[in-house]
Design a protein around this motif. Structure first.
Motif, PDB file in Angstrom:
ATOM      1  N   THR A 180     -21.967  -6.740  38.803  1.00  0.00           N
ATOM      2  CA  THR A 180     -22.346  -5.150  38.671  1.00  0.00           C
ATOM      3  C   THR A 180     -22.382  -4.397  38.985  1.00  0.00           C
ATOM      4  N   ASP A 182     -23.351  -5.257  42.747  1.00  0.00           N
ATOM      5  CA  ASP A 182     -22.712  -6.027  44.436  1.00  0.00           C
ATOM      6  C   ASP A 182     -23.381  -6.237  44.959  1.00  0.00           C
ATOM      7  N   ASP A 313     -25.305   3.430  45.475  1.00  0.00           N
ATOM      8  CA  ASP A 313     -24.550   5.011  44.649  1.00  0.00           C
ATOM      9  C   ASP A 313     -23.669   4.384  44.129  1.00  0.00           C
ATOM     10  N   SER A 314     -22.775   3.721  44.540  1.00  0.00           N
ATOM     11  CA  SER A 314     -21.572   4.307  44.317  1.00  0.00           C
ATOM     12  C   SER A 314     -21.156   2.734  42.628  1.00  0.00           C
ATOM     13  N   ALA A 315     -21.567   1.543  43.439  1.00  0.00           N
ATOM     14  CA  ALA A 315     -22.757   1.239  41.791  1.00  0.00           C
ATOM     15  C   ALA A 315     -23.460   1.571  41.003  1.00  0.00           C
ATOM     16  N   VAL A 317     -23.157   5.038  40.008  1.00  0.00           N
ATOM     17  CA  VAL A 317     -22.517   6.437  39.403  1.00  0.00           C
ATOM     18  C   VAL A 317     -20.685   5.186  38.617  1.00  0.00           C
ATOM     19  N   SER A 318     -20.838   4.559  39.283  1.00  0.00           N
ATOM     20  CA  SER A 318     -19.488   2.854  37.907  1.00  0.00           C
ATOM     21  C   SER A 318     -20.322   2.616  36.952  1.00  0.00           C
ATOM     22  N   PHE A 319     -21.659   2.192  36.821  1.00  0.00           N
ATOM     23  CA  PHE A 319     -21.886   1.239  35.966  1.00  0.00           C
ATOM     24  C   PHE A 319     -22.194   2.809  34.306  1.00  0.00           C
ATOM     25  N   SER A 321     -20.872   5.422  34.957  1.00  0.00           N
ATOM     26  CA  SER A 321     -19.955   5.516  33.405  1.00  0.00           C
ATOM     27  C   SER A 321     -18.787   4.655  32.551  1.00  0.00           C
ATOM     28  N   THR A 322     -19.176   3.409  32.332  1.00  0.00           N
ATOM     29  CA  THR A 322     -18.839   2.653  32.052  1.00  0.00           C
ATOM     30  C   THR A 322     -19.667   2.091  30.650  1.00  0.00           C
ATOM     31  N   GLN A 324     -20.799   5.194  29.672  1.00  0.00           N
ATOM     32  CA  GLN A 324     -20.242   6.328  29.029  1.00  0.00           C
ATOM     33  C   GLN A 324     -19.003   6.018  28.004  1.00  0.00           C
TER      34      GLN A 324
END
Length: 338
Positions: A180, A182, A313-315, A317-319, A321-322, A324
């Motif tokens: 989740t 990385d 940072d990308s991980a 943001v992705s988390f 988003s999931t 939401q």
């Protein structure tokens, strides 16, 4: 002759009175009967007076005994009442604890706990709800893994300690960090991240509150909070300092060994000296929390100098988003149910 014959008579009479001859003794006894009969009367009177005192003494003793028994019984009732209240309180507390455990496992949190967690974390109510569902899923995975291990006779002894675990264990936690967030790092760092996640309970399975508070620092912590977390991870023996030996262990595991290196440890030792000079602000040969915070504040990129222990940072943001997506999915399911 007549006088001589009469003289023994009084002597005999006096002797009989004094000595108590058989015949005269009986007569004396008869004369003394009234006096003898009176004696018992006097004794009876005396005995009656003494008997009255004894009766009063007996009544007083009985009253004292009754009073003592009454006090004892009243004390027993109070003790019995206190014991009943204590037993009822213990039973209520046990029920509350059981309910909290059930709420944790079902992903539910009561309003009071929710308000407390909102103060301790940087998550919204909806985010907390979603994170609680994730926690429930992770705990279910832990229980499934324990049952799987227990089903194998060869590993039954190993699985037994995990059978009663309620929380997120090391295996599931490491998989979560890897897939989740990385986090790709050495085993020693993974273990230290797990032990440092909830600073109040090092090394124990992560319960709901510890999971959420640690996740708040991990994802939305201030620079100071995240730096303090990294320091706890790098402090391998939790003595409050990062020593040369700990730096060597961390950097040696992080570096990629080249086949042509004759003695890679020498290169690691040189690197340790360079890093120590950078972090050791008070020049005492080791890095304290103040040293680490001061260095990282001046150069933020050094926060993970001894290995990765924070998400990219990308991980992050992705988390979120999931989260939401899961929140919207839950709302849609509720609307369809209604």
């Amino acid at each position: 002759m007549g006088k001589a014959g009469r003289s023994p008579t009084p002597t005999t009479k006096n002797g009989a009175g004094a000595g108590g001859g058989a015949g005269v003794g009986a007569g004396v006894t008869n004369d003394a009967l009234p006096t003898a009969a009176a004696a018992p009367t006097t004794a009876a009177v005396g005995s009656g007076s003494g008997g009255g005192g004894a009766c009063r003494s007996t009544l007083h003793a009985n009253k004292t005994i009754l009073k003592t028994v009454s006090v004892f019984l009243a004390s027993g009732k109070r003790n019995s009442s206190n014991q009943s209240k204590a037993a009822a309180a213990a039973l209520q507390n046990k029920r509350q604890q059981r309910q909290r455990k059930m709420d944790e496992l079902s992903g539910k949190i009561n309003p009071k706990l929710l308000d407390n967690l909102r103060k301790k974390t940087r998550f919204t109510k909806d985010e907390l709800d979603a994170l609680c569902r994730i926690y429930r899923k992770l705990v279910s995975n832990c229980q499934y893994a324990a049952k799987t291990l227990a089903s194998s006779s060869s590993s039954a002894a190993i699985a037994k300690p995990h059978s009663a675990v309620e929380g997120i264990d090391r295996i599931v936690f490491r998989e979560l960090l890897h897939s989740t967030f990385d986090i790709v790092t050495e085993e020693i760092l993974m273990e230290r991240i797990f032990c440092s996640w909830d600073k109040a309970h090092e090394g124990l399975p992560l319960r709901l509150e510890g999971w959420l508070i640690g996740l708040s620092t991990f994802l939305r912590g201030t620079p100071a909070e995240r730096a303090a977390f990294c320091f706890r991870v790098y402090d391998l023996n939790t003595d409050g300092f990062i020593t040369k030996d700990e730096m060597f262990t961390l950097l040696r595991n992080c570096l990629i060994k080249q086949p042509q290196d004759e003695d890679p440890d020498e290169g690691v030792k040189d690197l340790v000296e360079i890093v120590l000079k950078k972090f050791d602000l008070d020049k005492d040969g080791k890095v304290s929390l103040d040293d680490f915070m001061g260095t990282v504040t001046a150069e933020p990129l050094l926060i993970e100098a001894f290995g990765q222990c924070l998400p990219t940072d990308s991980a992050v943001v992705s988390f979120f988003s999931t989260l939401q997506v899961k929140k919207n999915s839950l709302k849609n399911n509720l609307l369809m149910d209604n």
